[in-house]
Every structure is written in C-alpha cells, then in structure tokens.
Scaffold this active site. Structure first.
Site, PDB file in Angstrom:
ATOM      1  CD  GLU A 122      62.519  68.269 -33.125  1.00 53.76           C
ATOM      2  OE1 GLU A 122      63.317  67.942 -32.253  1.00 53.76           O
ATOM      3  OE2 GLU A 122      61.756  67.454 -33.688  1.00 53.76           O
ATOM      4  N   PRO A 123      60.755  72.584 -37.131  1.00 53.59           N
ATOM      5  CG  PRO A 123      60.509  74.840 -37.673  1.00 53.59           C
ATOM      6  CD  PRO A 123      60.842  73.925 -36.534  1.00 53.59           C
ATOM      7  N   GLY A 124      61.306  71.521 -40.465  1.00 55.27           N
ATOM      8  CA  GLY A 124      62.332  71.257 -41.479  1.00 55.27           C
ATOM      9  C   GLY A 124      61.814  71.709 -42.838  1.00 55.27           C
ATOM     10  NE  ARG A 125      57.102  68.272 -45.635  1.00 55.55           N
ATOM     11  CZ  ARG A 125      57.346  67.114 -46.268  1.00 55.55           C
ATOM     12  NH1 ARG A 125      57.590  67.114 -47.548  1.00 55.55           N
ATOM     13  NH2 ARG A 125      57.311  65.977 -45.605  1.00 55.55           N
TER      14      ARG A 125
ATOM     15  NE  ARG B 140      59.237  64.606 -50.515  1.00 57.87           N
ATOM     16  CZ  ARG B 140      58.026  65.071 -50.751  1.00 57.87           C
ATOM     17  NH1 ARG B 140      57.765  65.677 -51.897  1.00 57.87           N
ATOM     18  NH2 ARG B 140      57.069  64.926 -49.862  1.00 57.87           N
TER      19      ARG B 140
ATOM     20  CE1 TYR C 201      57.996  58.900 -48.469  1.00 55.11           C
ATOM     21  CE2 TYR C 201      58.809  60.869 -49.544  1.00 55.11           C
ATOM     22  CZ  TYR C 201      58.953  59.885 -48.595  1.00 55.11           C
ATOM     23  OH  TYR C 201      60.051  59.904 -47.780  1.00 55.11           O
TER      24      TYR C 201
ATOM     25  CB  CYS D  20      67.904  51.618 -66.163  1.00 51.33           C
ATOM     26  SG  CYS D  20      68.941  52.148 -67.491  1.00 51.33           S
ATOM     27  CD  GLU D  21      63.652  51.690 -60.366  1.00 52.48           C
ATOM     28  OE1 GLU D  21      64.867  51.387 -60.320  1.00 52.48           O
ATOM     29  OE2 GLU D  21      62.932  51.739 -59.378  1.00 52.48           O
TER      30      GLU D  21
END
Ligand code: LLP
Length: 441
Positions: free
Chosen positions: A294-297, A334, A338, A365-366
């Site tokens: 099940e590869p996604g990335r 991301r 992470y 605004c962060e």
C-alpha cells in the site's frame, strides 16, 4: 536537482515540471498552486505493479494509499494503471466511487470505522475491509448478513516491528491504536472470533509498520513475522489464510539528508519483500500468499511541488531572515506538525547561487506557521516564485481552511499540458455551510 526526469531547468533559468515552465504556471493558475507530474505518478504505479507481475507471477496487487493524496483524478489514474486503492474514510471511498473506481479493488481501513462508513462500503460492494476491532466485526457481520453476502476481510495485526525514518525497532508488545498484537495472543483471539462470523470471509492479515522508511530489512522482518504468525494460526486453528498485506511506508527524497531512490530503485524494495515471502512460504510449508502493498507517499510525494509567490521579507539583523509566501500551514502543515524538512528553490531564478539562509514563513496568524527553516536561497524579492519540492503526499490531503485561507487548487501536468484536478476555492465556498440562525438576525 533531484532524480526526477521531468523536473528541469529550462533555457530561461526557470524550473520546469512535466514540460511546463513553473513561472508560466504561476502566472496562468495563480499561487499557491499544487502541481502534480502525471508521468511520475504513473511510472511509480507501474513499477510496483510490474514487479509483482515479474517476480511473483502477478499473484498480488498494488494498492495506492489514497490518504496521501485523494481527489477524483488520482483514482482515475489508478484505475487506468490497473492497480487497487486503499481508503480510510467514507469521504475517500465516496471520492473513489464517484471517479468510477472498481469497488472490488478497494480496500477499506480505519481503526474506528463508523457504521455509516461500513454501510456505504457494504452497499457499494467494496472488495475487502480491514477489520480493526471486535465491535467493527460485529457491525460488519450484521450488515453483510442483511445484504445476504459474505464480506471479504483482513485483520490488522501488529507484527512487533516499528519503523522510523532511519531506524526500526522490534517490540514485543505494541501500544499502537492500530491492530492486534501477534506476540500477546490478541491477534489469534481476533482470528478465532472472525472465523465464527458467518457473514465474514477471512482472507488474511494486514500490517503497516510506519511511513518514510528507508530500510528494506524492516519490511522484510515484518513480512517474516506475519508469515510465522500465519503458520501458527494454521497449526492452532487449522485455517490457512491466503492474503498478506504488508502496508505502505517506502521513504522519499525531501532534502539531501534523504536517500534519492530512482523509480526503478523502488522495485528493489518490493523484490526483497517478495524474496522473503517466497522463502518463508517454503520454510513454513505455506502456500504463497496473495501479496498486497500500500504505497502512498512514494507514488505521489516526489511527483508534486507547490508554487508560491514571495511577499513580505523581514530581516531581523543577526537573528533570522523571514521570507513570507502566500501559502503556509493551511496548505502544508507538515513543518508545524512534524518539523519536516523541505527543499525550496526560487523557480524564476534556479541557476542563481544561494547566498543566504532564510526561513520560509506562511501567512497564518501563528508563529509556528513555517514551511522550512534555515534553507539556502538566492536573495529573494517580493514577486519571486518559490517552489517547494516533494509536496505531493500529505500536503493537499492535510490542508485546511485555517484563517479562512483558500485550500490551493491542484493541477496535473504532462508533456507541456496543464489541467486542473482540484479547482480553486472562492470566498463563497468558505461560507457555503455557514448558517446564521434566525434568533441572531
Ligand atoms: N497503509 C496504511 C494502513 C497506512 O496507515 C499508511 C499511512 C499507508 C498505507 C501509506 O503509507 P506511505 O506509503 O504513504 O508511507 N501524515 C503523515 C503520514 C501518515 C501516514 C499514515 N499512514 C505525514 O505527512 O508524513
């Protein structure tokens, strides 16, 4: 530049993807803009599918893990490339079905599938459901019974291999919210439970050891442990399953700290896995399982880039230089989530030497709304086009309308052609579901 054939620098010194000048794309479609290279996506789907055909007599299926990037066009491409897909929600399932994706090649995941999601899956004839709890098994059995079918299922197990980007650990016990552990007997208990369900047809097991993993050995070890478990089930319960789904997780290039794996290089991961599965089947006297990955990335990650326009620049002398772009954590959360690293280029001046290190900031605004910290760039100016590479996986799919910013549109490029696959949002889209109750009027 990285390994992708279609990511080039053209004669104007502009970044090109899929034969399209990114500066022209930014002018035509606006920024922020997700750009996906169709050829790369198809090549990755093909290389996995062909490896299963060549090394394993086609006795398996590649499932694109659509959580990495879900929209109708990607399911169309997956269908054309003759692979399956994995979905993790009613929303992903609905999108796949609306794109005309064959239901029997859909595998449905989720640690807490809702009754309405299971209902949709059963009603639409989803091929296989990966069961991850007792009450899910009960609900699904009832739904299948009502419909008069036997639903194919896998059980999600934990083989006791946990992999991280540059390492993997073997654990006796797992505290994951996913799956049933093979080491403490819970996976076997669940197996016995499912085998008693008259409307569920147990096909086999699924495991997934993590994401952005480079060590082949961690996948091999997980497969070996899963097959040892299959042999134990055969011995203990007299039942031999015929499917093994080893999940996704192959790593991709984000920066030069990561390995650069060619499209063909990914075949080697699957070859190692297949060799281990064949050896284990021989050693244990098991039939060769139908093999799923099940590869996604690795299918969409390096196929995608995001284009932005540089806006405000703030130099805090001796401390930091911020280059703000017209996107941010709402299109790529991301870094915020992470501290993920990215490679950033000025797409309109790719050949220019990098003379400074800057922090690419978003427009939310962060303070933590950053895309990349301390990355080398030529001196950026307002109006430059910044390209962030390897943003095809888990960017659009995790985007939000935070601060009521628009989720950017996505385009698909190939041989110099570019088409929308996700249209731009409008202000009206942002208020579409807002309601002002009568008593506030
Ligand atoms: N199968 C299962 C059951 C999964 O949970 C995942 C990813 C995959 C397949 C696909 O793994 P891949 O080949 O894409 O590594 N949002 C995070 C990634 C979360 C991955 C979750 N599961 C990120 O942005 O890095």
């Amino acid at each position: 530049m990285n390994q992708r054939e279609t990511l080039k620098i053209n004669s104007k010194g502009h970044l090109e993807i899929g034969g399209c000048d990114t500066v022209d794309l930014a002018a035509k479609f606006g920024t922020p803009l997700y750009v996906f290279d169709e050829k790369y996506i198809r090549d990755m789907m093909d290389v996995y599918r062909d490896t299963i055909d060549r090394e394993y007599d086609g006795h398996g299926l590649v499932l694109y893990a659509s959580k990495a990037f879900s929209c109708m066009a990607i399911y169309k491409i997956a269908a054309q490339e003759n692979i399956g897909v994995d979905v993790v929600s009613g929303g992903e399932l609905y999108t796949a079905l609306k794109a005309g994706f064959p239901a029997e090649k859909i595998y449905m995941h989720g640690n807490n599938k809702l009754l309405r999601e299971l209902q949709l899956a059963v009603d639409s004839g989803v091929g296989t459901i990966v069961v991850d709890s007792y009450d899910e098994a009960d609900m699904l059995n009832e739904l299948a019974q009502k419909k008069g079918i036997r639903q194919d299922v896998l059980i999600r197990i934990n083989p006791g291999v946990e992999a991280h980007t540059h390492a993997f650990v073997q654990t006796a016990r797992t505290d994951s919210k996913f799956g049933f552990s093979i080491s403490d007997g819970t996976a076997e208990k669940m197996t016995a439970y499912i085998l008693k369900k008259g409307s569920l047809n147990l096909k086999g097991y699924h495991c997934h050891i993590g994401s952005q993993i480079f060590e082949k050995q961690s996948f091999v070890l997980a497969a070996q442990k899963a097959m040892d478990f299959m042999a134990k089930i055969k011995a203990d319960l007299g039942f031999e399953v015929d499917t093994l789904n080893i999940g996704g997780g192959f790593g991709i290039w984000y920066t030069d700290e990561d390995a650069k794996i060619s499209v063909e290089g990914y075949a080697a991961y699957l070859e190692a896995l297949i060799a281990a599965v064949k050896d284990k089947a021989n050693e244990l006297g098991l039939k060769r399982p139908y093999l799923l990955i099940e590869p996604g990335r690795s299918i969409v990650g390096e196929a995608g880039i995001t284009l932005y326009t540089v806006g405000a620049i703030k130099d805090i002398p001796g401390i930091k230089k911020y280059v703000a772009i017209d996107g941010g954590m709402f299109d790529n959360p991301r870094y915020a989530l992470y501290q993920s690293k990215y490679t950033v280029l000025l797409a309109n001046r790719v050949n220019e030497e990098c003379t400074e290190k800057v922090t690419i900031a978003g427009k939310c605004c962060e303070s933590g709304d950053l895309i990349a910290v301390d990355v080398p760039l030529p001196e950026a100016k307002r109006g430059d086009i910044a390209a962030v590479l390897s943003t095809g996986a888990y960017n659009y799919s995790m985007a939000s309308n935070y601060n009521r910013n628009f989720i950017p549109p996505a385009i698909l490029v190939k041989d110099g052609e570019a088409d929308y696959i996700v249209k731009p949002q409008t202000y009206d889209d942002l208020i579409r579901n807002d309601v002002v109750p009568g008593r506030l009027k």
